[in-house]
Design a protein around this motif. Structure first.
Motif, PDB file in Angstrom:
ATOM      1  N   GLU A  94      11.868  85.406  29.074  1.00  0.00           N
ATOM      2  CA  GLU A  94      12.577  84.198  29.513  1.00  0.00           C
ATOM      3  C   GLU A  94      12.703  83.194  28.374  1.00  0.00           C
ATOM      4  O   GLU A  94      13.726  82.509  28.243  1.00  0.00           O
ATOM      5  CB  GLU A  94      11.855  83.568  30.702  1.00  0.00           C
ATOM      6  N   THR A  95      11.695  83.107  27.519  1.00  0.00           N
ATOM      7  CA  THR A  95      11.768  82.205  26.368  1.00  0.00           C
ATOM      8  C   THR A  95      12.861  82.661  25.403  1.00  0.00           C
ATOM      9  O   THR A  95      13.637  81.845  24.888  1.00  0.00           O
ATOM     10  CB  THR A  95      10.406  82.161  25.645  1.00  0.00           C
ATOM     11  N   ALA A  97      15.481  84.544  26.146  1.00  0.00           N
ATOM     12  CA  ALA A  97      16.778  84.378  26.805  1.00  0.00           C
ATOM     13  C   ALA A  97      17.218  82.911  26.796  1.00  0.00           C
ATOM     14  O   ALA A  97      18.396  82.605  26.567  1.00  0.00           O
ATOM     15  CB  ALA A  97      16.696  84.897  28.237  1.00  0.00           C
ATOM     16  N   ALA A  98      16.275  82.008  27.039  1.00  0.00           N
ATOM     17  CA  ALA A  98      16.611  80.583  27.071  1.00  0.00           C
ATOM     18  C   ALA A  98      17.117  80.112  25.704  1.00  0.00           C
ATOM     19  O   ALA A  98      18.065  79.320  25.616  1.00  0.00           O
ATOM     20  CB  ALA A  98      15.399  79.766  27.505  1.00  0.00           C
ATOM     21  N   GLU A 101      20.691  81.311  25.303  1.00  0.00           N
ATOM     22  CA  GLU A 101      21.619  80.519  26.120  1.00  0.00           C
ATOM     23  C   GLU A 101      21.892  79.166  25.471  1.00  0.00           C
ATOM     24  O   GLU A 101      23.032  78.687  25.462  1.00  0.00           O
ATOM     25  CB  GLU A 101      21.054  80.345  27.526  1.00  0.00           C
ATOM     26  N   ARG A 102      20.843  78.545  24.926  1.00  0.00           N
ATOM     27  CA  ARG A 102      21.050  77.275  24.220  1.00  0.00           C
ATOM     28  C   ARG A 102      21.921  77.486  22.992  1.00  0.00           C
ATOM     29  O   ARG A 102      22.745  76.619  22.643  1.00  0.00           O
ATOM     30  CB  ARG A 102      19.705  76.655  23.827  1.00  0.00           C
ATOM     31  N   ARG A 141      25.620  84.947  24.946  1.00  0.00           N
ATOM     32  CA  ARG A 141      25.283  84.945  26.375  1.00  0.00           C
ATOM     33  C   ARG A 141      24.896  86.350  26.850  1.00  0.00           C
ATOM     34  O   ARG A 141      23.977  86.509  27.672  1.00  0.00           O
ATOM     35  CB  ARG A 141      26.452  84.402  27.192  1.00  0.00           C
ATOM     36  N   ALA A 144      21.384  87.095  25.910  1.00  0.00           N
ATOM     37  CA  ALA A 144      20.423  86.452  26.813  1.00  0.00           C
ATOM     38  C   ALA A 144      20.168  87.323  28.029  1.00  0.00           C
ATOM     39  O   ALA A 144      19.023  87.456  28.499  1.00  0.00           O
ATOM     40  CB  ALA A 144      20.933  85.078  27.232  1.00  0.00           C
ATOM     41  N   ARG A 148      16.515  89.613  29.301  1.00  0.00           N
ATOM     42  CA  ARG A 148      15.903  89.575  30.626  1.00  0.00           C
ATOM     43  C   ARG A 148      15.789  90.959  31.271  1.00  0.00           C
ATOM     44  O   ARG A 148      15.171  91.094  32.324  1.00  0.00           O
ATOM     45  CB  ARG A 148      16.704  88.656  31.548  1.00  0.00           C
TER      46      ARG A 148
END
Length: 266
Positions: A94-95, A97-98, A101-102, A141, A144, A148
């Motif tokens: 999740e880190t 992927a985040a 996304e940023r 994207r 990301a 996941r």
């Protein structure tokens, strides 16, 4: 007269720019001097005196940028810093992927400037530059989403495949898609937990530096992605660097054979 009224008239790039009111838009008194490498977010000067002069593709008498030619010293330092940052990149999916996304959001915000760089640095028509910028955002994207995905999946009955980071990977990218291809390599590398040393085509150095700067704004760990500039010497050094776990190349088949042989030496 009939033929003259219907024949196509081919003008020089300078004449077309003048007709469009763009003459002199990118004129500079001196070419922009670029660093030989961007390592840990810090520009590094070259230890050699060589330089690649990147000329305006629309007006080849003008030099846009002076690109120092990095060599084995810069590649070694970039790899060392990426390896150290990679040790801090053992984080959850999740880190990762985040962050990606940023980064996609940063690329979207920076899209007008990136499109302008594509047009100016490699002569890409505006419409195609817009399309490439959109692909770059899409690559980030998608990466990301990849981050996941389960690390282990069944690919056939009784057969499972697992993904794991290699360490530091070297990326060699071309001039003709200097935005989408680097993002399409860097983003999956980060998604699966790797560090990166990027060696862009010298004609696209400014674009590569802008990408890494946008990644830093997105909150990437310092030194996780570094850039070494220059030409063939930097590429050879990257392939021979023993701490580089894998090399990804977009280029000709013959170039791929040379890269494979150089990697075998390392």
């Amino acid at each position: 007269s009939w033929l003259g009224a219907r024949a196509a008239s081919f003008e020089s790039a300078a004449a077309v720019l003048a007709a469009l009111g763009s003459e002199g838009r990118y004129e500079r008194d001196e070419p922009t001097a670029l660093p030989a490498a961007l390592i840990g977010g810090v520009p590094h000067a070259a230890r050699s005196t060589g330089c690649f002069l990147h000329r305006d593709p629309c007006r080849t008498t003008d030099v846009l940028t002076a690109v120092p030619l990095a060599g084995s010293a810069e590649v070694g330092e970039a790899t060392r810093v990426a390896a150290a940052a990679h040790e801090r990149w053992h984080v959850g999916a999740e880190t990762r992927a985040a962050l990606l996304e940023r980064w996609a959001d940063e690329l979207e915000r920076d899209r007008p400037r990136l499109v302008e760089l594509l047009v100016r640095e490699v002569g890409k028509p505006q419409r195609f530059a817009e399309e490439e910028a959109g692909r770059a955002v899409g690559h980030a994207r998608l990466a990301a989403e990849l981050a996941r995905m389960p690390a282990t999946s069944e690919v056939a009955p009784g057969v499972a495949a697992a993904t794991c980071p290699l360490g530091v990977v070297g990326l060699l990218t071309p001039w003709n898609n200097p935005l989408a291809i680097p993002v399409g390599k860097v983003a999956p590398a980060l998604a699966f937990g790797n560090g990166v040393v990027l060696k862009p085509a010298p004609q696209a150095t400014t674009i590569a530096l802008a990408l890494v700067e946008s990644l830093a704004r997105a909150g990437a760990p310092v030194g996780l992605v570094n850039v070494v500039c220059g030409g063939a010497d930097a590429a050879r050094a990257l392939c021979r660097e023993p701490r580089i776990a894998a090399v990804s190349l977009t280029g000709a088949i013959e170039t791929g054979r040379i890269v494979a042989a150089l990697c075998a030496e390392g």
